[in-house]
Design a protein around this motif. Structure first.
Motif, PDB file in Angstrom:
ATOM      1  N   ARG A  21       5.226  -4.103  -7.124  1.00 37.93           N
ATOM      2  CA  ARG A  21       3.972  -4.314  -6.385  1.00 37.93           C
ATOM      3  C   ARG A  21       3.588  -3.045  -5.638  1.00 37.93           C
ATOM      4  O   ARG A  21       2.441  -2.590  -5.679  1.00 37.93           O
ATOM      5  CB  ARG A  21       4.167  -5.472  -5.396  1.00 37.93           C
ATOM      6  N   GLU A  22       4.562  -2.447  -4.952  1.00 35.89           N
ATOM      7  CA  GLU A  22       4.259  -1.271  -4.137  1.00 35.89           C
ATOM      8  C   GLU A  22       3.923  -0.062  -5.007  1.00 35.89           C
ATOM      9  O   GLU A  22       3.104   0.777  -4.627  1.00 35.89           O
ATOM     10  CB  GLU A  22       5.423  -0.994  -3.191  1.00 35.89           C
ATOM     11  N   GLY A  23       4.548  -0.014  -6.206  1.00 31.76           N
ATOM     12  CA  GLY A  23       4.212   1.062  -7.138  1.00 31.76           C
ATOM     13  C   GLY A  23       2.769   0.943  -7.594  1.00 31.76           C
ATOM     14  O   GLY A  23       2.036   1.936  -7.683  1.00 31.76           O
ATOM     15  N   ILE A  24       2.339  -0.278  -7.889  1.00 32.25           N
ATOM     16  CA  ILE A  24       0.963  -0.516  -8.341  1.00 32.25           C
ATOM     17  C   ILE A  24      -0.026  -0.171  -7.228  1.00 32.25           C
ATOM     18  O   ILE A  24      -1.058   0.477  -7.449  1.00 32.25           O
ATOM     19  CB  ILE A  24       0.794  -1.988  -8.784  1.00 32.25           C
ATOM     20  N   LEU A  25       0.306  -0.588  -6.011  1.00 34.32           N
ATOM     21  CA  LEU A  25      -0.627  -0.399  -4.892  1.00 34.32           C
ATOM     22  C   LEU A  25      -0.593   1.036  -4.341  1.00 34.32           C
ATOM     23  O   LEU A  25      -1.545   1.476  -3.693  1.00 34.32           O
ATOM     24  CB  LEU A  25      -0.296  -1.374  -3.759  1.00 34.32           C
ATOM     25  N   LEU A  53      -7.391   4.137   7.824  1.00 34.34           N
ATOM     26  CA  LEU A  53      -6.562   3.837   6.655  1.00 34.34           C
ATOM     27  C   LEU A  53      -7.439   3.448   5.466  1.00 34.34           C
ATOM     28  O   LEU A  53      -7.238   3.933   4.351  1.00 34.34           O
ATOM     29  CB  LEU A  53      -5.565   2.722   6.988  1.00 34.34           C
ATOM     30  N   LEU A  54      -8.425   2.594   5.694  1.00 33.11           N
ATOM     31  CA  LEU A  54      -9.301   2.169   4.592  1.00 33.11           C
ATOM     32  C   LEU A  54     -10.050   3.364   4.008  1.00 33.11           C
ATOM     33  O   LEU A  54     -10.212   3.472   2.792  1.00 33.11           O
ATOM     34  CB  LEU A  54     -10.268   1.079   5.059  1.00 33.11           C
ATOM     35  N   GLU A  55     -10.481   4.276   4.875  1.00 27.30           N
ATOM     36  CA  GLU A  55     -11.160   5.487   4.393  1.00 27.30           C
ATOM     37  C   GLU A  55     -10.239   6.309   3.494  1.00 27.30           C
ATOM     38  O   GLU A  55     -10.704   7.058   2.648  1.00 27.30           O
ATOM     39  CB  GLU A  55     -11.614   6.347   5.583  1.00 27.30           C
ATOM     40  N   ARG A  56      -8.932   6.155   3.705  1.00 24.93           N
ATOM     41  CA  ARG A  56      -7.947   6.863   2.871  1.00 24.93           C
ATOM     42  C   ARG A  56      -7.454   5.983   1.729  1.00 24.93           C
ATOM     43  O   ARG A  56      -6.416   6.251   1.137  1.00 24.93           O
ATOM     44  CB  ARG A  56      -6.770   7.321   3.754  1.00 24.93           C
ATOM     45  N   LYS A  57      -8.182   4.904   1.462  1.00 23.50           N
ATOM     46  CA  LYS A  57      -7.866   3.979   0.361  1.00 23.50           C
ATOM     47  C   LYS A  57      -6.538   3.250   0.563  1.00 23.50           C
ATOM     48  O   LYS A  57      -5.883   2.851  -0.396  1.00 23.50           O
ATOM     49  CB  LYS A  57      -7.834   4.693  -1.003  1.00 23.50           C
ATOM     50  N   VAL A  58      -6.130   3.135   1.813  1.00 28.70           N
ATOM     51  CA  VAL A  58      -4.932   2.344   2.122  1.00 28.70           C
ATOM     52  C   VAL A  58      -5.402   0.962   2.560  1.00 28.70           C
ATOM     53  O   VAL A  58      -6.282   0.846   3.417  1.00 28.70           O
ATOM     54  CB  VAL A  58      -4.118   3.003   3.264  1.00 28.70           C
ATOM     55  N   THR A  59      -4.843  -0.070   1.944  1.00 27.61           N
ATOM     56  CA  THR A  59      -5.214  -1.427   2.330  1.00 27.61           C
ATOM     57  C   THR A  59      -4.575  -1.762   3.671  1.00 27.61           C
ATOM     58  O   THR A  59      -3.351  -1.695   3.821  1.00 27.61           O
ATOM     59  CB  THR A  59      -4.729  -2.431   1.266  1.00 27.61           C
ATOM     60  N   GLY A 101       1.922  -6.143   0.599  1.00 26.02           N
ATOM     61  CA  GLY A 101       1.787  -4.692   0.433  1.00 26.02           C
ATOM     62  C   GLY A 101       0.782  -4.055   1.373  1.00 26.02           C
ATOM     63  O   GLY A 101       0.473  -2.870   1.263  1.00 26.02           O
ATOM     64  N   THR A 102       0.278  -4.853   2.316  1.00 26.95           N
ATOM     65  CA  THR A 102      -0.748  -4.371   3.238  1.00 26.95           C
ATOM     66  C   THR A 102      -0.119  -3.756   4.486  1.00 26.95           C
ATOM     67  O   THR A 102       0.965  -4.164   4.887  1.00 26.95           O
ATOM     68  CB  THR A 102      -1.617  -5.584   3.660  1.00 26.95           C
ATOM     69  N   VAL A 103      -0.816  -2.787   5.067  1.00 31.84           N
ATOM     70  CA  VAL A 103      -0.431  -2.326   6.405  1.00 31.84           C
ATOM     71  C   VAL A 103      -1.084  -3.301   7.373  1.00 31.84           C
ATOM     72  O   VAL A 103      -2.310  -3.312   7.540  1.00 31.84           O
ATOM     73  CB  VAL A 103      -0.917  -0.887   6.687  1.00 31.84           C
ATOM     74  N   ARG A 198       6.972   7.809   7.788  1.00 32.68           N
ATOM     75  CA  ARG A 198       7.894   6.721   7.433  1.00 32.68           C
ATOM     76  C   ARG A 198       7.768   6.319   5.962  1.00 32.68           C
ATOM     77  O   ARG A 198       8.475   5.436   5.500  1.00 32.68           O
ATOM     78  CB  ARG A 198       7.637   5.492   8.316  1.00 32.68           C
ATOM     79  N   GLY A 199       6.827   6.958   5.251  1.00 29.90           N
ATOM     80  CA  GLY A 199       6.705   6.738   3.821  1.00 29.90           C
ATOM     81  C   GLY A 199       5.966   5.468   3.420  1.00 29.90           C
ATOM     82  O   GLY A 199       6.043   5.035   2.272  1.00 29.90           O
ATOM     83  N   PHE A 200       5.220   4.866   4.354  1.00 31.03           N
ATOM     84  CA  PHE A 200       4.472   3.654   3.997  1.00 31.03           C
ATOM     85  C   PHE A 200       3.181   3.979   3.267  1.00 31.03           C
ATOM     86  O   PHE A 200       2.707   3.199   2.453  1.00 31.03           O
ATOM     87  CB  PHE A 200       4.145   2.836   5.260  1.00 31.03           C
ATOM     88  N   ILE A 201       2.618   5.128   3.586  1.00 29.67           N
ATOM     89  CA  ILE A 201       1.360   5.526   2.944  1.00 29.67           C
ATOM     90  C   ILE A 201       1.532   6.950   2.414  1.00 29.67           C
ATOM     91  O   ILE A 201       2.373   7.693   2.915  1.00 29.67           O
ATOM     92  CB  ILE A 201       0.148   5.416   3.913  1.00 29.67           C
TER      93      ILE A 201
END
Ligand code: ADP
Length: 204
Positions: A21-25, A53-59, A101-103, A198-201
């Motif tokens: 899931r995290e690889g896909i996202l 975060l959304l501006e950086r395409k992070v959900t 998989g969301t922040v 921390r490697g989340f994004i």
């Protein structure tokens, strides 16, 4: 934690693993748990961070105390027991968002250590980041954007955190945010940077 009331329950897992899931996202789910006094800046920072975060395409998604008290938690007040149940429910919801998989950024006063620790315990190790928005009572009271401190001092709001109900300062938060010497953007960018480290994004 108490066990479920129902028996005969079966846990249904997903067809994709968390890693898949995290690889896909392209990001890892986590809970960024903002805690602090009313008017410390939790909602303002949470909203700005969500936007960055959304501006950086992070959900990313904000769970906000007042908003949830209008829906899921509309049956709860501010007694210690109701506050504990409030945090238990939102902790469970936050964990689901992280699992998706969301922040998940939460903005709750969450004044009791035990309740915050329970929310932490629902998540995988390292996936719960406690952020103490450490604005002093004096500064919060001077800001008073919703006039709540004024009302609380006048005795019109019972059990108001910092005035007539306790706030237990986090003992070992992952992050402490100083909002008195830094503006909203600086605080929000610090959190973006921390999520990267921390490697989340993904890195910038
Ligand atoms: P809370 O969600 O903790 O109750 P709010 O975000 O609703 O707090 O209110 C915080 C107030 O403090 C807002 O009016 C905001 O503009 C102001 N403020 C000033 N400096 C900062 C900062 N560095 N971070 C966050 N809020 C700040």
């Amino acid at each position: 934690m108490t066990s479920p009331k129902s028996s005969n329950l079966t846990w249904h897992g997903a067809n994709v693993t968390s890693d898949e899931r995290e690889g896909i996202l392209g990001q890892k789910g986590c809970v960024l748990w903002l805690t602090g006094l009313s008017a410390s800046g939790k909602s303002t920072i949470a909203r700005r961070l969500e936007q960055l975060l959304l501006e950086r395409k992070v959900t990313a998604y904000v769970l906000d105390g007042d908003n949830l008290r209008m829906g899921l938690n509309k049956d709860l007040g501010f007694s210690p027991a109701d506050r504990a149940e409030n945090i238990r429910r939102v902790g469970a919801v936050a964990q689901l968002f992280a699992d998706a998989g969301t922040v998940c950024i939460t903005a709750f006063i969450s004044p009791y250590r035990e309740d915050r620790d329970l929310a932490r315990s629902l998540n995988l190790p390292g996936r719960f980041i406690e952020v103490h928005v450490s604005t002093s009572l004096e500064a919060c009271e001077a800001r008073d954007p919703k006039g709540l401190y004024k009302k609380a001092r006048a005795g019109q709001i019972p059990e108001f955190t910092g005035i007539s109900a306790p706030y237990e300062v986090p003992m070992a938060p992952e992050i402490t945010l100083d909002t008195e010497n830094r503006d909203v953007d600086e605080c929000a960018y610090q959190l973006v940077q921390d999520l990267r480290q921390r490697g989340f994004i993904p890195a910038a």
